[in-house]
Design a protein around this motif. Structure first.
Motif: not given
Ligand SMILES: *Cc1c(COP(=O)(O)O)cnc(C)c1O
Length: 343
Positions: A164-173
């Motif tokens: 299944x999916x592994x969602x990620x956290x993203x950093x806005x630069x």
């Protein structure tokens, strides 16, 4: 000979990395002509110490995949698009164009030669194909190279989302840029990746697997993630940025078509203001490697915006992912003619 190695490959647990295969294919450009087309077992290449690729980054590449389909065919996903895109990159950084017939012949030969490395249907794995062109020969003053090498290497890659999916956290630069507005952001050239290292590593140090770049001029609009395009779902809309400094992702283009034709969504390509991010239901990072990576959170200065359900996955992104992968594995009809069969 190849089948001996391949029997030992644990397809389902292959990482997204480089695994040696049997052959790579090479072509040479000199005096206005392309020659070559031989298969090599050697994993090293001979390059001039004065090659512009080494000194000034005159280089472009592509990434695409081959699959074993449910009905036993070998298919490559939309290679005509990669052929056109590498030529757009070549044109911009003053390299010779690669004729489409040559590109497709190279692809066919190298995939067939490494046939036993195409993961079996049902494993969720695929054969990643990496075409590459770079300036060779001797030239120390800045200018286009006198000679070029075009090559394709292939490597089997594992399924991104086995369980299944592994969602990620993203950093806005907001204090790093990967591409200048009228630079090379819309070209698939190595230099953009070098430019993306400081921001990418900054994100990694803070615990974010991926980072999101804003437009370099005003830092007001969304551009793209480090190596993948941005898509956002808002109600019945599929929204993706319009910007001159992002790469025209073939996955994005394909998902947008699926969004319209299978999900009945309305596709919008327009500038996306950072103030609008809160209003998205789902966000995805899209590209050949993973198809779609759901983004569960965007971190921007002190703000954290969440997307999808409690696990960070949304229904529409899941459907988009499933439809595209089913199409690639020949589980549903290839109604757009995206699969290029190799025999
Ligand atoms: C390759 C790439 C993508 C994804 O493009 P696809 O054609 O979908 O694989 C997105 N952004 C950047 C910067 C890329 O280099």
């Amino acid at each position: 000979m190849p089948s001996l190695d391949t029997k030992n490959i644990d397809w389902e647990n292959l990482p997204f990395g480089y695994v040696k295969t049997d052959f790579n294919i090479r072509y040479y450009y000199k005096d206005g002509k392309w020659t070559g087309g031989d298969l090599f077992t050697d994993e090293t290449i001979e390059v001039s110490i004065a090659a512009p690729a080494l000194h000034y980054g005159q280089q472009a590449f592509e990434g695409l995949k081959a699959f074993n389909t449910k009905d036993g065919r070998i298919v490559v996903f939309r290679p005509d698009e990669n052929s056109e895109r590498i030529n757009r990159s070549c044109e911009r950084i003053k390299m010779p164009l690669i004729p489409k017939e040559l590109f497709l012949e190279a692809l066919k030969k190298v995939v067939i030669a490494n046939k036993s490395y195409i993961p079996p249907y049902g494993t969720g794995a695929s054969l990643y194909i990496r075409p590459l062109i770079f300036g060779n020969g001797q030239k120390i003053g800045l200018g286009p190279a006198p000679e070029y090498i075009f090559m394709i290497l292939v490597t089997p890659v594992g399924p991104y989302y086995k369980g299944g999916f592994k969602p990620v956290k993203a950093l806005v630069l907001d204090h790093f840029d990967r591409a200048a507005p009228e630079g090379l952001g819309d070209c698939k050239v190595g230099g953009n990746y070098a430019a993306g290292l400081p921001g990418g590593e900054y994100g990694h140090e803070k615990g974010f697997p991926i980072v999101l770049y804003l437009d370099s001029k005003e830092k007001k609009y969304v551009d793209e993630f480090g190596t993948s395009n941005f898509i956002g779902i808002k109600g019945d809309k599929y929204i993706t940025p319009k910007s001159i400094s992002i790469l025209d992702s073939i996955t994005n283009k394909s998902l947008a078509k699926i969004a319209e034709e299978y999900l009945g969504l309305k596709v919008e390509r327009r500038p996306i203001s950072i103030d609008e991010l809160d209003s998205f239901d789902e966000i995805g990072a899209v590209g050949t490697a993973a198809v779609v990576t759901p983004v569960s959170e965007l971190h921007f200065n002190d703000r954290i915006v969440k997307f999808g359900d409690s696990t960070g996955v949304g229904e529409k992104i899941t459907k988009l992912y499933k439809t595209l992968t089913q199409l690639q594995y020949g589980e549903i009809e290839d109604k757009f003619g995206w699969l290029y069969e190799i025999k």
